[in-house]
Design a protein around this motif. Structure first.
Motif: not given
Ligand SMILES: Cc1cc2nc3c(=O)[nH]c(=O)nc-3n(C[C@H](O)[C@H](O)[C@H](O)COP(=O)(O)OP(=O)(O)OC[C@H]3O[C@@H](n4cnc5c(N)ncnc54)[C@H](O)[C@@H]3O)c2cc1C
Ligand code: SF4
Ligand code: FES
Ligand code: FES
Lengths: 339, 172
Positions: A31-32, A35-36, A104, A107
Protein backbone atom coordinates in the motif's frame (compact mmCIF):
# COMPACT_ATOMS: atom_id res chain seq x y z
CA UNK A 1 -9.40 9.39 -1.70
CA UNK A 2 -12.54 7.96 -3.26
CA UNK A 3 -14.36 5.51 -1.06
CA UNK A 4 -13.44 2.23 -2.63
CA UNK A 5 -14.63 -1.21 -1.66
CA UNK A 6 -12.27 -3.73 -0.07
CA UNK A 7 -11.95 -7.47 -0.43
CA UNK A 8 -9.36 -9.77 1.12
CA UNK A 9 -8.27 -12.61 -1.16
CA UNK A 10 -7.28 -15.80 0.63
CA UNK A 11 -7.02 -17.85 -2.56
CA UNK A 12 -5.42 -17.14 -5.91
CA UNK A 13 -8.59 -17.97 -7.84
CA UNK A 14 -10.57 -15.58 -5.67
CA UNK A 15 -8.00 -12.81 -6.21
CA UNK A 16 -8.48 -13.11 -9.98
CA UNK A 17 -12.27 -13.23 -9.71
CA UNK A 18 -12.31 -10.10 -7.55
CA UNK A 19 -9.82 -8.09 -9.61
CA UNK A 20 -11.57 -8.97 -12.88
CA UNK A 21 -14.97 -7.77 -11.64
CA UNK A 22 -14.07 -4.24 -12.72
CA UNK A 23 -11.27 -2.60 -14.74
CA UNK A 24 -10.86 -0.13 -11.87
CA UNK A 25 -10.17 -2.85 -9.28
CA UNK A 26 -6.57 -3.06 -8.08
CA UNK A 27 -4.44 -5.40 -6.01
CA UNK A 28 -3.33 -4.06 -2.63
CA UNK A 29 0.09 -5.23 -1.39
CA UNK A 30 2.09 -3.00 1.02
CA UNK A 31 0.00 0.00 0.00
CA UNK A 32 2.94 2.39 0.26
CA UNK A 33 2.49 3.68 -3.28
CA UNK A 34 -1.14 2.84 -4.00
CA UNK A 35 -2.63 4.42 -0.85
CA UNK A 36 -0.54 7.54 -1.43
CA UNK A 37 -1.77 7.88 -5.03
CA UNK A 38 -5.37 7.24 -3.95
CA UNK A 39 -5.06 10.01 -1.34
CA UNK A 40 -4.03 12.48 -4.04
CA UNK A 41 -6.91 11.24 -6.22
CA UNK A 42 -4.35 10.47 -8.95
CA UNK A 43 -5.61 6.91 -9.00
CA UNK A 44 -9.23 5.94 -8.47
CA UNK A 45 -10.09 2.41 -7.50
CA UNK A 46 -13.48 0.76 -7.37
CA UNK A 47 -12.23 -2.00 -5.10
CA UNK A 48 -8.90 -2.95 -3.54
CA UNK A 49 -8.24 -6.66 -3.58
CA UNK A 50 -5.90 -7.34 -0.65
CA UNK A 51 -3.44 -10.04 -1.73
CA UNK A 52 -1.56 -10.23 1.58
CA UNK A 53 -3.76 -13.09 2.88
CA UNK A 54 -2.72 -15.32 -0.06
CA UNK A 55 -0.96 -18.33 1.44
CA UNK A 56 1.91 -18.42 -1.06
CA UNK A 57 4.55 -15.96 -2.26
CA UNK A 58 5.66 -14.85 1.21
CA UNK A 59 9.02 -16.64 1.24
CA UNK A 60 12.30 -17.17 -0.54
CA UNK A 61 13.02 -20.54 -2.08
CA UNK A 62 15.88 -22.18 -3.94
CA UNK A 63 14.76 -23.94 -7.10
CA UNK A 64 16.16 -27.32 -8.13
CA UNK A 65 18.33 -25.72 -10.83
CA UNK A 66 20.11 -23.41 -8.37
CA UNK A 67 18.05 -20.29 -8.93
CA UNK A 68 16.39 -18.32 -6.15
CA UNK A 69 12.77 -17.18 -6.20
CA UNK A 70 11.70 -14.17 -4.16
CA UNK A 71 8.03 -14.25 -3.22
CA UNK A 72 6.13 -11.21 -4.48
CA UNK A 73 4.48 -10.66 -1.09
CA UNK A 74 7.66 -10.82 0.94
CA UNK A 75 8.59 -7.36 2.22
CA UNK A 76 11.59 -5.46 0.90
CA UNK A 77 13.13 -5.54 4.42
CA UNK A 78 12.73 -9.30 4.86
CA UNK A 79 14.25 -9.79 1.41
CA UNK A 80 17.26 -7.54 2.02
CA UNK A 81 18.02 -9.13 5.40
CA UNK A 82 17.44 -12.74 4.33
CA UNK A 83 20.67 -14.72 4.88
CA UNK A 84 20.54 -16.21 1.38
CA UNK A 85 20.24 -12.76 -0.20
CA UNK A 86 22.85 -11.16 2.07
CA UNK A 87 25.29 -13.96 1.22
CA UNK A 88 24.62 -14.76 -2.43
CA UNK A 89 23.06 -11.54 -3.78
CA UNK A 90 24.50 -8.74 -1.61
CA UNK A 91 24.07 -6.25 -4.47
CA UNK A 92 20.31 -6.72 -4.15
CA UNK A 93 20.43 -6.24 -0.36
CA UNK A 94 22.40 -3.03 -0.77
CA UNK A 95 20.04 -1.61 -3.38
CA UNK A 96 16.92 -2.39 -1.36
CA UNK A 97 18.39 -0.88 1.81
CA UNK A 98 19.24 2.31 -0.10
CA UNK A 99 15.54 2.86 -0.85
CA UNK A 100 12.83 4.61 1.16
CA UNK A 101 12.95 4.24 4.98
CA UNK A 102 13.02 1.31 7.40
CA UNK A 103 9.27 1.65 8.07
CA UNK A 104 8.43 1.72 4.36
CA UNK A 105 10.72 -1.25 3.64
CA UNK A 106 8.85 -3.16 6.38
CA UNK A 107 5.61 -2.60 4.43
CA UNK A 108 6.68 -2.50 0.76
CA UNK A 109 6.57 -5.82 -1.08
CA UNK A 110 8.78 -7.13 -3.86
CA UNK A 111 5.90 -7.20 -6.34
CA UNK A 112 4.77 -3.68 -5.48
CA UNK A 113 8.28 -2.29 -5.79
CA UNK A 114 8.35 -3.19 -9.51
CA UNK A 115 5.08 -1.36 -10.06
CA UNK A 116 5.70 1.89 -8.19
CA UNK A 117 4.87 4.96 -10.24
CA UNK A 118 7.15 7.85 -11.14
CA UNK A 119 7.89 10.70 -8.72
CA UNK A 120 7.70 13.36 -11.46
CA UNK A 121 6.28 16.41 -9.62
CA UNK A 122 3.92 17.22 -12.47
CA UNK A 123 2.51 13.71 -12.45
CA UNK A 124 1.64 14.40 -8.79
CA UNK A 125 -0.03 17.75 -9.54
CA UNK A 126 -3.49 17.03 -10.92
CA UNK A 127 -3.90 20.67 -11.98
CA UNK A 128 -1.32 20.56 -14.78
CA UNK A 129 -1.03 18.54 -18.00
CA UNK A 130 0.73 15.19 -17.84
CA UNK A 131 0.65 12.53 -20.54
CA UNK A 132 1.27 9.77 -18.05
CA UNK A 133 -1.66 10.70 -15.83
CA UNK A 134 -3.93 12.06 -18.55
CA UNK A 135 -2.88 10.78 -22.00
CA UNK A 136 -2.89 13.46 -24.68
CA UNK A 137 -2.85 16.40 -22.25
CA UNK A 138 0.84 17.23 -22.78
CA UNK A 139 4.01 17.04 -20.71
CA UNK A 140 4.62 19.79 -18.14
CA UNK A 141 8.12 18.63 -17.27
CA UNK A 142 9.74 19.22 -20.67
CA UNK A 143 9.22 23.01 -20.58
CA UNK A 144 9.13 23.03 -16.76
CA UNK A 145 11.49 22.40 -13.86
CA UNK A 146 13.05 19.13 -14.95
CA UNK A 147 16.04 18.73 -12.64
CA UNK A 148 15.14 15.18 -11.52
CA UNK A 149 14.02 13.93 -14.93
CA UNK A 150 15.48 11.46 -17.41
CA UNK A 151 18.48 11.90 -19.69
CA UNK A 152 18.24 8.58 -21.54
CA UNK A 153 15.42 6.97 -23.50
CA UNK A 154 13.12 10.01 -23.27
CA UNK A 155 10.43 10.88 -25.80
CA UNK A 156 8.76 14.14 -26.77
CA UNK A 157 5.79 12.94 -24.69
CA UNK A 158 7.42 12.09 -21.35
CA UNK A 159 10.79 12.43 -19.63
CA UNK A 160 9.89 10.82 -16.30
CA UNK A 161 12.19 8.41 -14.45
CA UNK A 162 11.30 5.12 -12.82
CA UNK A 163 12.31 5.62 -9.18
CA UNK A 164 13.03 2.12 -7.83
CA UNK A 165 16.41 1.19 -6.34
CA UNK A 166 15.68 -2.52 -5.99
CA UNK A 167 14.93 -2.79 -9.70
CA UNK A 168 18.34 -1.39 -10.65
CA UNK A 169 19.96 -4.37 -8.93
CA UNK A 170 17.39 -6.78 -10.39
CA UNK A 171 18.21 -5.45 -13.87
CA UNK A 172 21.94 -5.97 -13.29
CA UNK A 173 21.30 -9.50 -12.03
CA UNK A 174 19.15 -10.47 -15.07
CA UNK A 175 16.14 -11.41 -12.96
CA UNK A 176 12.85 -12.64 -14.40
CA UNK A 177 9.37 -11.69 -13.25
CA UNK A 178 6.89 -14.52 -12.68
CA UNK A 179 3.30 -13.65 -13.43
CA UNK A 180 -0.06 -15.44 -13.05
CA UNK A 181 -3.53 -14.53 -14.22
CA UNK A 182 -6.88 -16.23 -14.75
CA UNK A 183 -5.47 -17.21 -18.18
CA UNK A 184 -2.33 -18.94 -16.88
CA UNK A 185 1.29 -18.22 -16.06
CA UNK A 186 4.12 -16.41 -17.85
CA UNK A 187 7.65 -15.21 -17.14
CA UNK A 188 8.96 -11.84 -18.27
CA UNK A 189 12.68 -11.10 -18.60
CA UNK A 190 13.55 -8.07 -16.48
CA UNK A 191 14.72 -6.11 -19.52
CA UNK A 192 11.27 -6.59 -21.10
CA UNK A 193 9.25 -5.72 -17.99
CA UNK A 194 9.47 -1.92 -17.83
CA UNK A 195 8.81 0.23 -20.89
CA UNK A 196 10.24 3.38 -22.40
CA UNK A 197 7.71 6.22 -22.63
CA UNK A 198 7.53 6.51 -26.46
CA UNK A 199 4.07 7.73 -27.37
CA UNK A 200 2.42 5.63 -24.63
CA UNK A 201 3.84 7.14 -21.43
CA UNK A 202 0.72 6.10 -19.49
CA UNK A 203 2.09 2.53 -19.62
CA UNK A 204 4.97 2.02 -17.17
CA UNK A 205 5.41 -1.69 -17.85
CA UNK A 206 4.03 -4.65 -19.77
CA UNK A 207 1.87 -6.14 -17.02
CA UNK A 208 -1.81 -6.35 -17.95
CA UNK A 209 -4.73 -5.61 -15.65
CA UNK A 210 -5.63 -8.78 -13.77
CA UNK A 211 -2.08 -10.16 -13.90
CA UNK A 212 -0.50 -10.88 -10.53
CA UNK A 213 3.24 -10.86 -9.96
CA UNK A 214 3.88 -14.02 -7.93
CA UNK A 215 7.67 -13.87 -7.69
CA UNK A 216 11.00 -12.71 -9.01
CA UNK A 217 13.55 -15.33 -10.04
CA UNK A 218 17.27 -14.67 -9.69
CA UNK A 219 19.77 -16.62 -11.82
CA UNK A 220 22.37 -18.61 -9.96
CA UNK A 221 25.13 -16.08 -10.55
CA UNK A 222 24.96 -13.48 -7.77
CA UNK A 223 28.29 -11.63 -8.17
CA UNK A 224 28.74 -11.85 -4.41
CA UNK A 225 32.48 -11.10 -4.48
CA UNK A 226 32.59 -7.82 -6.37
CA UNK A 227 29.54 -5.63 -6.32
CA UNK A 228 28.49 -2.14 -5.30
CA UNK A 229 25.41 0.06 -5.25
CA UNK A 230 25.91 3.81 -5.20
CA UNK A 231 23.03 6.23 -4.76
CA UNK A 232 23.50 9.97 -5.22
CA UNK A 233 20.72 12.26 -4.00
CA UNK A 234 19.95 15.62 -2.44
CA UNK A 235 20.13 14.23 1.08
CA UNK A 236 22.04 11.16 2.18
CA UNK A 237 19.04 9.05 3.13
CA UNK A 238 15.26 8.80 2.59
CA UNK A 239 15.34 10.50 -0.80
CA UNK A 240 15.01 9.25 -4.35
CA UNK A 241 18.10 8.93 -6.52
CA UNK A 242 19.30 11.65 -8.84
CA UNK A 243 21.58 8.97 -10.22
CA UNK A 244 22.22 5.47 -8.91
CA UNK A 245 24.50 2.71 -10.18
CA UNK A 246 24.56 -1.03 -9.60
CA UNK A 247 27.84 -2.69 -10.56
CA UNK A 248 28.48 -6.44 -10.54
CA UNK A 249 31.90 -7.76 -11.57
CA UNK A 250 33.22 -11.25 -12.08
CA UNK A 251 37.00 -10.95 -11.76
CA UNK A 252 39.95 -13.21 -12.33
CA UNK A 253 42.70 -11.34 -10.52
CA UNK A 254 42.37 -7.87 -12.01
CA UNK A 255 41.00 -9.16 -15.31
CA UNK A 256 37.26 -8.66 -15.85
CA UNK A 257 35.54 -11.87 -16.91
CA UNK A 258 32.10 -10.29 -16.88
CA UNK A 259 30.74 -6.85 -15.99
CA UNK A 260 27.22 -5.66 -15.38
CA UNK A 261 26.37 -1.99 -14.94
CA UNK A 262 22.81 -0.73 -14.45
CA UNK A 263 21.74 2.87 -13.85
CA UNK A 264 18.78 4.21 -11.90
CA UNK A 265 17.32 7.72 -11.80
CA UNK A 266 18.18 8.43 -15.42
CA UNK A 267 15.44 6.78 -17.49
CA UNK A 268 11.90 5.40 -17.57
CA UNK A 269 13.37 2.02 -16.66
CA UNK A 270 16.65 0.69 -15.24
CA UNK A 271 19.31 1.37 -17.89
CA UNK A 272 21.89 -1.12 -19.17
CA UNK A 273 24.10 -0.92 -22.26
CA UNK A 274 25.37 -4.23 -23.53
CA UNK A 275 28.17 -2.76 -25.67
CA UNK A 276 29.67 -1.07 -22.62
CA UNK A 277 29.62 -4.30 -20.63
CA UNK A 278 31.15 -6.16 -23.59
CA UNK A 279 33.85 -3.51 -23.86
CA UNK A 280 35.00 -4.33 -20.33
CA UNK A 281 35.20 -8.05 -20.93
CA UNK A 282 38.80 -9.31 -20.69
CA UNK A 283 40.03 -5.84 -19.79
CA UNK A 284 41.79 -4.98 -16.55
CA UNK A 285 39.73 -3.39 -13.79
CA UNK A 286 41.11 0.14 -14.03
CA UNK A 287 39.63 3.61 -13.73
CA UNK A 288 40.48 4.26 -17.41
CA UNK A 289 38.61 1.22 -18.65
CA UNK A 290 35.60 1.99 -16.47
CA UNK A 291 35.67 5.57 -17.80
CA UNK A 292 35.53 4.26 -21.38
CA UNK A 293 32.52 2.13 -20.45
CA UNK A 294 30.86 5.14 -18.77
CA UNK A 295 31.27 7.20 -21.92
CA UNK A 296 29.63 4.47 -23.95
CA UNK A 297 26.72 4.15 -21.50
CA UNK A 298 26.03 7.88 -21.62
CA UNK A 299 26.49 8.13 -25.39
CA UNK A 300 23.26 9.60 -26.72
CA UNK A 301 22.23 11.05 -23.35
CA UNK A 302 20.19 14.21 -23.73
CA UNK A 303 19.86 16.83 -21.00
CA UNK A 304 16.98 19.26 -20.52
CA UNK A 305 17.16 22.79 -19.10
CA UNK A 306 17.79 21.81 -15.47
CA UNK A 307 19.15 18.26 -15.58
CA UNK A 308 22.14 18.26 -17.93
CA UNK A 309 24.35 17.93 -14.85
CA UNK A 310 23.13 14.35 -14.57
CA UNK A 311 25.15 13.30 -17.64
CA UNK A 312 28.51 14.10 -16.05
CA UNK A 313 27.25 12.95 -12.63
CA UNK A 314 26.26 9.56 -14.06
CA UNK A 315 29.66 9.08 -15.72
CA UNK A 316 31.51 9.87 -12.51
CA UNK A 317 29.13 7.70 -10.49
CA UNK A 318 29.77 4.74 -12.80
CA UNK A 319 33.55 5.06 -12.48
CA UNK A 320 33.35 5.57 -8.71
CA UNK A 321 30.99 2.65 -8.22
CA UNK A 322 33.04 0.26 -10.37
CA UNK A 323 36.08 1.14 -8.26
CA UNK A 324 34.01 0.59 -5.09
CA UNK A 325 32.98 -2.83 -6.42
CA UNK A 326 36.64 -3.85 -6.17
CA UNK A 327 36.37 -3.34 -2.38
CA UNK A 328 32.78 -4.17 -1.42
CA UNK A 329 33.70 -4.50 2.25
CA UNK A 330 34.23 -0.73 2.45
CA UNK A 331 30.61 0.13 1.64
CA UNK A 332 28.77 2.70 3.72
CA UNK A 333 25.23 2.49 5.10
CA UNK A 334 22.68 3.97 2.71
CA UNK A 335 24.78 3.38 -0.42
CA UNK A 336 26.74 6.57 0.08
CA UNK A 337 30.09 6.99 -1.66
CA UNK A 338 32.92 5.32 0.24
CA UNK A 339 36.56 6.37 0.13
CA UNK B 1 -15.21 18.98 5.33
CA UNK B 2 -17.33 21.91 4.16
CA UNK B 3 -20.89 21.49 5.39
CA UNK B 4 -22.20 23.90 2.75
CA UNK B 5 -21.21 21.58 -0.07
CA UNK B 6 -24.15 19.81 -1.56
CA UNK B 7 -22.80 16.31 -1.01
CA UNK B 8 -24.99 13.42 -2.00
CA UNK B 9 -23.91 10.65 0.32
CA UNK B 10 -25.71 7.89 -1.55
CA UNK B 11 -23.87 8.71 -4.76
CA UNK B 12 -20.49 9.48 -3.24
CA UNK B 13 -20.18 6.70 -0.72
CA UNK B 14 -20.85 3.45 -2.45
CA UNK B 15 -19.05 1.23 0.03
CA UNK B 16 -20.21 -0.05 3.40
CA UNK B 17 -18.57 0.08 6.80
CA UNK B 18 -17.00 -3.04 8.24
CA UNK B 19 -16.61 -4.36 11.72
CA UNK B 20 -12.95 -4.96 12.61
CA UNK B 21 -10.96 -5.71 15.75
CA UNK B 22 -7.60 -4.18 16.56
CA UNK B 23 -5.53 -5.34 19.53
CA UNK B 24 -4.05 -2.07 20.65
CA UNK B 25 -1.59 -1.89 23.52
CA UNK B 26 -2.90 -5.22 24.78
CA UNK B 27 -6.57 -4.26 24.66
CA UNK B 28 -8.92 -5.62 22.04
CA UNK B 29 -10.91 -2.77 20.45
CA UNK B 30 -13.80 -3.32 18.05
CA UNK B 31 -14.71 -0.58 15.58
CA UNK B 32 -16.71 0.03 12.45
CA UNK B 33 -14.88 1.73 9.61
CA UNK B 34 -15.22 2.43 5.90
CA UNK B 35 -12.53 0.70 3.80
CA UNK B 36 -10.71 3.95 3.05
CA UNK B 37 -10.07 4.84 6.70
CA UNK B 38 -6.35 4.65 7.42
CA UNK B 39 -4.99 3.00 10.54
CA UNK B 40 -3.77 6.46 11.59
CA UNK B 41 -7.26 7.97 11.38
CA UNK B 42 -8.76 4.92 13.07
CA UNK B 43 -6.41 5.42 16.02
CA UNK B 44 -6.80 9.17 16.29
CA UNK B 45 -10.40 9.81 15.22
CA UNK B 46 -12.21 6.60 16.17
CA UNK B 47 -10.28 5.40 19.22
CA UNK B 48 -9.07 8.75 20.65
CA UNK B 49 -5.49 7.53 20.71
CA UNK B 50 -4.03 10.86 19.65
CA UNK B 51 -0.46 10.10 20.70
CA UNK B 52 0.26 8.88 17.18
CA UNK B 53 0.73 12.00 15.05
CA UNK B 54 -0.22 12.96 11.52
CA UNK B 55 2.64 14.90 9.96
CA UNK B 56 2.44 14.56 6.20
CA UNK B 57 -0.17 11.79 5.73
CA UNK B 58 1.92 10.61 2.73
CA UNK B 59 4.70 8.41 4.07
CA UNK B 60 7.30 11.15 4.10
CA UNK B 61 7.89 12.03 7.77
CA UNK B 62 7.47 9.03 10.11
CA UNK B 63 5.34 10.90 12.69
CA UNK B 64 2.65 8.24 12.36
CA UNK B 65 4.98 5.28 13.08
CA UNK B 66 3.41 2.48 15.15
CA UNK B 67 4.46 -1.08 15.82
CA UNK B 68 2.20 -3.56 14.07
CA UNK B 69 2.74 -7.30 14.58
CA UNK B 70 6.25 -6.53 15.91
CA UNK B 71 7.28 -4.32 12.99
CA UNK B 72 7.50 -0.54 12.78
CA UNK B 73 5.21 0.68 10.01
CA UNK B 74 3.57 3.90 8.85
CA UNK B 75 -0.05 4.04 9.97
CA UNK B 76 -0.88 6.76 7.41
CA UNK B 77 -0.28 4.37 4.49
CA UNK B 78 -2.09 1.42 6.10
CA UNK B 79 -5.79 0.73 5.80
CA UNK B 80 -7.52 -0.12 9.07
CA UNK B 81 -9.62 -2.86 7.40
CA UNK B 82 -6.42 -4.55 6.20
CA UNK B 83 -5.15 -4.69 9.79
CA UNK B 84 -8.17 -6.54 11.19
CA UNK B 85 -6.87 -8.76 14.01
CA UNK B 86 -3.40 -7.15 14.17
CA UNK B 87 -1.44 -6.43 17.37
CA UNK B 88 -0.60 -2.75 17.49
CA UNK B 89 1.56 -0.81 19.93
CA UNK B 90 1.30 2.97 19.97
CA UNK B 91 3.19 5.46 22.12
CA UNK B 92 0.38 5.17 24.71
CA UNK B 93 1.41 1.52 25.21
CA UNK B 94 5.19 1.63 25.53
CA UNK B 95 5.47 2.44 29.25
CA UNK B 96 4.73 -0.05 32.01
CA UNK B 97 2.29 1.70 34.31
CA UNK B 98 4.13 4.76 35.56
CA UNK B 99 7.53 3.38 34.57
CA UNK B 100 8.66 5.03 31.40
CA UNK B 101 10.12 2.96 28.61
CA UNK B 102 13.93 3.35 28.67
CA UNK B 103 13.75 5.25 25.39
CA UNK B 104 11.19 7.68 26.82
CA UNK B 105 13.51 8.32 29.77
CA UNK B 106 16.53 8.68 27.49
CA UNK B 107 14.68 11.21 25.30
CA UNK B 108 14.04 13.29 28.45
CA UNK B 109 17.63 12.91 29.69
CA UNK B 110 19.08 13.95 26.33
CA UNK B 111 16.66 16.79 25.54
CA UNK B 112 15.72 14.84 22.42
CA UNK B 113 12.76 17.02 21.50
CA UNK B 114 11.59 20.59 21.32
CA UNK B 115 7.96 20.75 20.15
CA UNK B 116 7.56 17.01 20.66
CA UNK B 117 5.45 16.43 17.57
CA UNK B 118 7.78 13.89 16.00
CA UNK B 119 8.60 12.21 19.33
CA UNK B 120 5.96 9.44 19.48
CA UNK B 121 6.97 8.35 15.98
CA UNK B 122 10.67 8.62 16.82
CA UNK B 123 10.26 6.44 19.93
CA UNK B 124 8.09 3.80 18.25
CA UNK B 125 10.53 3.73 15.34
CA UNK B 126 13.53 3.38 17.68
CA UNK B 127 11.82 0.51 19.53
CA UNK B 128 11.28 -1.19 16.18
CA UNK B 129 14.86 -0.54 15.11
CA UNK B 130 16.34 -1.97 18.31
CA UNK B 131 14.25 -5.12 18.05
CA UNK B 132 15.27 -5.55 14.38
CA UNK B 133 18.87 -5.66 15.65
CA UNK B 134 20.50 -4.47 12.42
CA UNK B 135 22.14 -1.29 13.71
CA UNK B 136 25.71 -1.82 14.87
CA UNK B 137 27.24 1.64 14.69
CA UNK B 138 26.06 5.22 15.19
CA UNK B 139 26.14 5.61 11.39
CA UNK B 140 23.81 2.60 11.12
CA UNK B 141 21.44 4.13 13.68
CA UNK B 142 21.32 7.40 11.75
CA UNK B 143 20.62 5.56 8.52
CA UNK B 144 17.97 3.29 10.03
CA UNK B 145 16.23 6.21 11.79
CA UNK B 146 16.18 8.40 8.66
CA UNK B 147 12.49 7.67 8.14
CA UNK B 148 11.67 9.96 11.07
CA UNK B 149 12.10 13.66 10.36
CA UNK B 150 12.39 16.26 13.11
CA UNK B 151 11.48 19.78 12.05
CA UNK B 152 12.94 21.19 15.28
CA UNK B 153 16.33 19.73 14.47
CA UNK B 154 16.67 17.66 17.63
CA UNK B 155 18.20 14.88 15.53
CA UNK B 156 21.60 14.73 17.20
CA UNK B 157 20.05 14.42 20.68
CA UNK B 158 17.61 11.82 19.35
CA UNK B 159 20.50 9.70 18.08
CA UNK B 160 22.34 10.23 21.41
CA UNK B 161 19.28 9.02 23.35
CA UNK B 162 18.90 5.94 21.16
CA UNK B 163 22.62 5.14 21.37
CA UNK B 164 22.46 5.24 25.16
CA UNK B 165 19.62 2.74 25.28
CA UNK B 166 21.16 0.56 22.58
CA UNK B 167 24.56 0.36 24.27
CA UNK B 168 23.29 0.51 27.84
CA UNK B 169 21.24 -2.62 27.34
CA UNK B 170 18.34 -0.94 29.14
CA UNK B 171 16.01 -2.24 26.48
CA UNK B 172 14.12 -5.47 26.89
C1 LIG C 1 8.23 8.59 1.16
C2 LIG C 1 8.61 7.45 0.26
C3 LIG C 1 9.93 7.31 -0.14
C4 LIG C 1 10.30 6.26 -0.98
N1 LIG C 1 11.60 6.17 -1.38
C5 LIG C 1 11.97 5.16 -2.20
C6 LIG C 1 13.32 5.04 -2.66
O1 LIG C 1 14.19 5.83 -2.29
N2 LIG C 1 13.62 4.01 -3.49
C7 LIG C 1 12.68 3.10 -3.89
O2 LIG C 1 13.02 2.20 -4.63
N3 LIG C 1 11.40 3.21 -3.51
C8 LIG C 1 11.03 4.22 -2.67
N4 LIG C 1 9.72 4.32 -2.29
C9 LIG C 1 8.72 3.50 -2.97
C10 LIG C 1 8.45 2.18 -2.34
O3 LIG C 1 9.58 1.34 -2.50
C11 LIG C 1 7.24 1.58 -3.07
O4 LIG C 1 6.13 2.38 -2.74
C12 LIG C 1 6.97 0.16 -2.71
O5 LIG C 1 8.03 -0.67 -3.12
C13 LIG C 1 5.69 -0.33 -3.35
O6 LIG C 1 5.38 -1.62 -2.86
P1 LIG C 1 3.97 -1.92 -2.13
O7 LIG C 1 3.96 -3.35 -1.79
O8 LIG C 1 3.75 -0.97 -1.01
O9 LIG C 1 3.00 -1.63 -3.34
P2 LIG C 1 1.48 -1.10 -3.35
O10 LIG C 1 1.44 0.34 -3.05
O11 LIG C 1 0.60 -2.01 -2.58
O12 LIG C 1 1.17 -1.35 -4.90
C14 LIG C 1 1.79 -0.61 -5.95
C15 LIG C 1 1.13 -1.03 -7.25
O13 LIG C 1 1.44 -2.38 -7.57
C16 LIG C 1 0.28 -3.18 -7.68
N5 LIG C 1 0.67 -4.47 -7.10
C17 LIG C 1 1.27 -4.67 -5.89
N6 LIG C 1 1.65 -5.95 -5.77
C18 LIG C 1 1.29 -6.59 -6.90
C19 LIG C 1 1.43 -7.93 -7.37
N7 LIG C 1 2.02 -8.88 -6.64
N8 LIG C 1 0.95 -8.23 -8.61
C20 LIG C 1 0.35 -7.28 -9.37
N9 LIG C 1 0.18 -6.00 -8.96
C21 LIG C 1 0.65 -5.66 -7.75
C22 LIG C 1 -0.81 -2.42 -6.96
O14 LIG C 1 -2.08 -2.70 -7.49
C23 LIG C 1 -0.38 -0.98 -7.22
O15 LIG C 1 -0.82 -0.58 -8.49
C24 LIG C 1 9.34 5.34 -1.42
C25 LIG C 1 8.01 5.46 -0.99
C26 LIG C 1 7.64 6.49 -0.16
C27 LIG C 1 6.22 6.61 0.28
S1 SF4 D 1 7.58 13.73 -17.59
FE1 SF4 D 1 5.99 12.18 -17.91
S2 SF4 D 1 5.10 12.01 -15.84
FE2 SF4 D 1 6.20 13.99 -15.88
S3 SF4 D 1 4.72 15.58 -16.63
FE3 SF4 D 1 5.77 14.77 -18.44
S4 SF4 D 1 4.35 13.15 -19.12
FE4 SF4 D 1 3.85 13.53 -16.99
S1 FES E 1 2.11 11.04 8.70
FE1 FES E 1 2.70 9.05 8.07
S2 FES E 1 4.71 9.38 7.34
FE2 FES E 1 4.06 11.42 7.73
S1 FES F 1 10.75 17.85 18.32
FE1 FES F 1 9.64 19.16 17.00
S2 FES F 1 9.55 17.99 15.18
FE2 FES F 1 10.91 16.84 16.38
Amino acid sequence: MNNFDYGAAAELKDAFIQVNENAANAFLAGGTNLIDLLKYNLVKAEKLVDINPLPDYHGIEETSDGKVRLGALLTNADTAYHPLIETNYPLLSRAILAGASAQIRNMATNGGNLLQRTRCYYFYDANVPCNKRNPGSGCSAIPGYNRTMAILGTSEYCIAVFPSDMCVALAALDATVDVSSAEGNRSIAFADFHRLPGNTPHLDNNLQHGELITGITLPKKGFEKNYSYLKLRDRNSYAFALVSVATALDLDGDRIKEARIALGGVAHRPWRVKEAEDLLQNQTATRENFAAAADLILKGAKGFEHNSFKIELAKRAIIRNCMMALHPESQMPGAQPSA
Amino acid sequence: MNSELDLKPAAVFTSKTRQITLNINGISRGLEVLPYVTLLDALREYLDLTGTKKGCDHGQCGACTVICDDKRILSCLSLAVAKDGAEITTIEGVSTGNDLHPLQQAFIDHDAFQCGYCTPGQICSAIGMLSEGKAKTRADVKELMSGNLCRCGANMSIIDAIMEVKDGGGHE
